[in-house]
Design a protein around this motif. Structure first.
Motif, PDB file in Angstrom:
ATOM      1  N   CYS A   1       0.849  -1.196   0.000  1.00 49.84           N
ATOM      2  CA  CYS A   1       0.000   0.000   0.000  1.00 49.84           C
ATOM      3  C   CYS A   1       0.882   1.243   0.000  1.00 49.84           C
ATOM      4  CB  CYS A   1      -0.907  -0.020   1.232  1.00 49.84           C
ATOM      5  SG  CYS A   1      -2.027   1.387   1.334  1.00 49.84           S
ATOM      6  N   GLN A   2       1.881   1.251   0.868  1.00 47.41           N
ATOM      7  CA  GLN A   2       3.031   2.162   0.855  1.00 47.41           C
ATOM      8  C   GLN A   2       2.670   3.652   0.833  1.00 47.41           C
ATOM      9  OE1 GLN A   2       6.218   0.309  -1.321  1.00 47.41           O
ATOM     10  NE2 GLN A   2       7.468   2.156  -1.267  1.00 47.41           N
TER      11      GLN A   2
ATOM     12  N   LEU B   1      -6.946   1.969  -0.376  1.00 51.50           N
ATOM     13  CA  LEU B   1      -7.139   1.021   0.720  1.00 51.50           C
ATOM     14  C   LEU B   1      -8.590   1.030   1.182  1.00 51.50           C
ATOM     15  CD1 LEU B   1      -5.912  -0.990   2.736  1.00 51.50           C
ATOM     16  CD2 LEU B   1      -5.420   0.966   4.247  1.00 51.50           C
TER      17      LEU B   1
ATOM     18  N   HIS C   1      -1.802  -8.475   4.332  1.00 51.78           N
ATOM     19  CA  HIS C   1      -1.032  -7.381   3.744  1.00 51.78           C
ATOM     20  C   HIS C   1       0.424  -7.791   3.755  1.00 51.78           C
ATOM     21  CE1 HIS C   1       1.035  -3.672   2.904  1.00 51.78           C
ATOM     22  NE2 HIS C   1      -0.095  -3.257   2.359  1.00 51.78           N
TER      23      HIS C   1
ATOM     24  N   PHE D   1       3.283  -1.343   4.376  1.00 48.48           N
ATOM     25  CA  PHE D   1       2.001  -0.671   4.595  1.00 48.48           C
ATOM     26  C   PHE D   1       2.196   0.830   4.397  1.00 48.48           C
ATOM     27  CE2 PHE D   1      -1.835  -0.474   7.689  1.00 48.48           C
ATOM     28  CZ  PHE D   1      -2.704  -0.869   6.697  1.00 48.48           C
TER      29      PHE D   1
ATOM     30  N   PHE E   1       1.208   5.159   9.915  1.00 48.16           N
ATOM     31  CA  PHE E   1       0.533   3.926  10.339  1.00 48.16           C
ATOM     32  C   PHE E   1      -0.870   4.236  10.866  1.00 48.16           C
ATOM     33  CE2 PHE E   1       4.926   2.082  11.078  1.00 48.16           C
ATOM     34  CZ  PHE E   1       4.821   1.099  10.109  1.00 48.16           C
TER      35      PHE E   1
ATOM     36  N   LEU F   1      -3.553   4.587   8.085  1.00 45.43           N
ATOM     37  CA  LEU F   1      -3.964   3.326   7.470  1.00 45.43           C
ATOM     38  C   LEU F   1      -4.629   2.387   8.469  1.00 45.43           C
ATOM     39  CD1 LEU F   1      -1.007   2.576   5.035  1.00 45.43           C
ATOM     40  CD2 LEU F   1      -3.042   3.979   4.679  1.00 45.43           C
ATOM     41  N   ASN F   2      -4.162   2.389   9.716  1.00 44.72           N
ATOM     42  CA  ASN F   2      -4.798   1.551  10.735  1.00 44.72           C
ATOM     43  C   ASN F   2      -6.244   1.971  10.975  1.00 44.72           C
ATOM     44  OD1 ASN F   2      -2.658  -0.170  11.252  1.00 44.72           O
ATOM     45  ND2 ASN F   2      -1.883   0.999  12.989  1.00 44.72           N
TER      46      ASN F   2
ATOM     47  N   SER G   1      -8.143   0.441   7.986  1.00 43.97           N
ATOM     48  CA  SER G   1      -8.213  -1.023   8.011  1.00 43.97           C
ATOM     49  C   SER G   1      -8.994  -1.539   9.216  1.00 43.97           C
ATOM     50  CB  SER G   1      -6.820  -1.635   7.972  1.00 43.97           C
ATOM     51  OG  SER G   1      -6.050  -1.226   9.080  1.00 43.97           O
TER      52      SER G   1
ATOM     53  N   HIS H   1      -0.528  -8.967   8.921  1.00 50.63           N
ATOM     54  CA  HIS H   1       0.580  -8.237   8.302  1.00 50.63           C
ATOM     55  C   HIS H   1       1.853  -9.077   8.267  1.00 50.63           C
ATOM     56  CE1 HIS H   1      -0.879  -4.079   7.816  1.00 50.63           C
ATOM     57  NE2 HIS H   1      -1.573  -4.259   8.924  1.00 50.63           N
TER      58      HIS H   1
ATOM     59  N   GLU I   1       8.522  -0.424   6.437  1.00 49.96           N
ATOM     60  CA  GLU I   1       8.009  -0.321   7.802  1.00 49.96           C
ATOM     61  C   GLU I   1       9.051   0.308   8.728  1.00 49.96           C
ATOM     62  OE1 GLU I   1       4.919  -1.220   6.481  1.00 49.96           O
ATOM     63  OE2 GLU I   1       5.787  -3.227   6.297  1.00 49.96           O
TER      64      GLU I   1
ATOM     65  N   LEU J   1       1.177  -2.617  14.256  1.00 52.50           N
ATOM     66  CA  LEU J   1       0.441  -3.341  13.214  1.00 52.50           C
ATOM     67  C   LEU J   1      -0.366  -4.515  13.793  1.00 52.50           C
ATOM     68  CD1 LEU J   1       3.111  -3.347  10.350  1.00 52.50           C
ATOM     69  CD2 LEU J   1       1.030  -1.964  10.519  1.00 52.50           C
TER      70      LEU J   1
END
Length: 294
Positions: free
Chosen positions: A36-37, A56, A73, A77, A85, A88-89, A92, A101, A107, A122
């Motif tokens: 996803c980066q 995402l 994933h 991420f 993080f 995205l967390n 998700s 993960h 990371e 994660l």
């Protein structure tokens, strides 16, 4: 006679129903995303950093419409910066199924003082771990175990890793890594148990090991030699090489999933697991595939 025929028909239908039910119980589906980066930085070529949260979110929405047993994933991420993080967390966390993960090299493109917090952030039980779904064993590996970046610079682990990089792994790309001796022993024990129990195994890693590629683990051949001894290993899933890849060797499917980052549309997939095959249903840039299982 007619009554006997009816009873035979009923018994046949019951057997068929039971067989269908058993087959259904042996099957399950997972979602898969690689790289996803996300980062809040200008796009670079085909790397669409700031659109990653939207991509995402779309994947999460689609996954939530399906009866999934989990989502994988496969590393990276984020692209950089620990605070990303959280972005995205938050997205998700809307998944209605577990998210598993593996650790990517990006990371650890964060402040040194925060590197030890990445697995917990994660929601990973450890840097490498395993889990089971419908009698399949999934083994999540840490390819940053031996690396130039994966541990705080003040740690003994980092100093040992730099020594290995300058000797055993001299000339390798410094954005790849290796699986260390302790983790390899752990993996061997897991595979021995799975082989004894005739349990199919999928190995999960950020880094590929086959076919030969400049994205591969430093000790790809060592890992390949180990897993080739176990007929229970069915597949190796990874990210890292954003353009994707595929090969088969000794009955094992090596699948490099396309990066979600490198497209203005998307790239993710679902995989249907059954006793005889894996069916990858790709979205966007990710191609679909049917992989027979021996």
């Amino acid at each position: 006679m007619q009554k006997y025929t009816v009873l035979l028909l009923i018994n046949f239908l019951l057997l068929l129903a039971n067989y269908s039910s058993a087959a259904a119980n042996d099957s399950f589906t997972l979602g898969v995303i690689a790289d996803c980066q996300y980062a809040e930085q200008a796009n670079k070529g085909t790397r669409y950093y700031t659109s990653c949260p939207d991509k995402l979110s779309t994947a999460v929405e689609q996954f939530n419409t399906l009866p999934l047993s989990g989502v994988l994933h496969l590393g990276d991420f984020i692209d950089r910066d620990f605070q990303n993080f959280t972005v995205l967390n938050t997205i998700s966390s809307d998944l209605n199924t577990p998210l598993y993960h593996v650790l990517g090299n990006h990371e650890f493109s964060i402040d040194d003082s925060l590197k030890m917090r990445v697995p917990e952030t994660l929601h990973m039980p450890a840097r490498y771990y395993s889990f089971e779904i419908n009698n399949w064993l999934f083994i999540a590996l840490d390819g940053n175990d031996v690396s130039t970046y994966g541990w705080p610079k003040t740690s003994k682990r980092h100093k040992r890793n730099i020594a290995l990089f300058n000797t055993k792994y001299k000339g390798h790309e410094d954005w790849n890594g290796a699986i260390g001796a302790k983790q390899l022993k752990w993996l061997e024990r897991k595979l021995n148990t799975a082989q004894t129990q005739k349990q199919p195994v999928v190995l999960l890693s950020h880094f590929p090991i086959y076919p030969e590629n400049n994205h591969n683990l430093w000790n790809a051949q060592e890992v390949l030699t180990l897993i080739s001894q176990y007929s229970t290993v069915k597949a190796w899933f990874n990210g890292h090489n954003h353009v994707g890849n595929y090969a088969q060797k000794d009955g094992v499917h090596f699948v490099t999933f396309h990066a979600m980052l490198d497209t203005d549309s998307t790239a993710f997939s679902t995989i249907e697991f059954s006793p005889n095959q894996l069916v990858i249903n790709g979205q966007g840039r990710q191609p679909s595939m049917v992989l027979p299982i021996n």
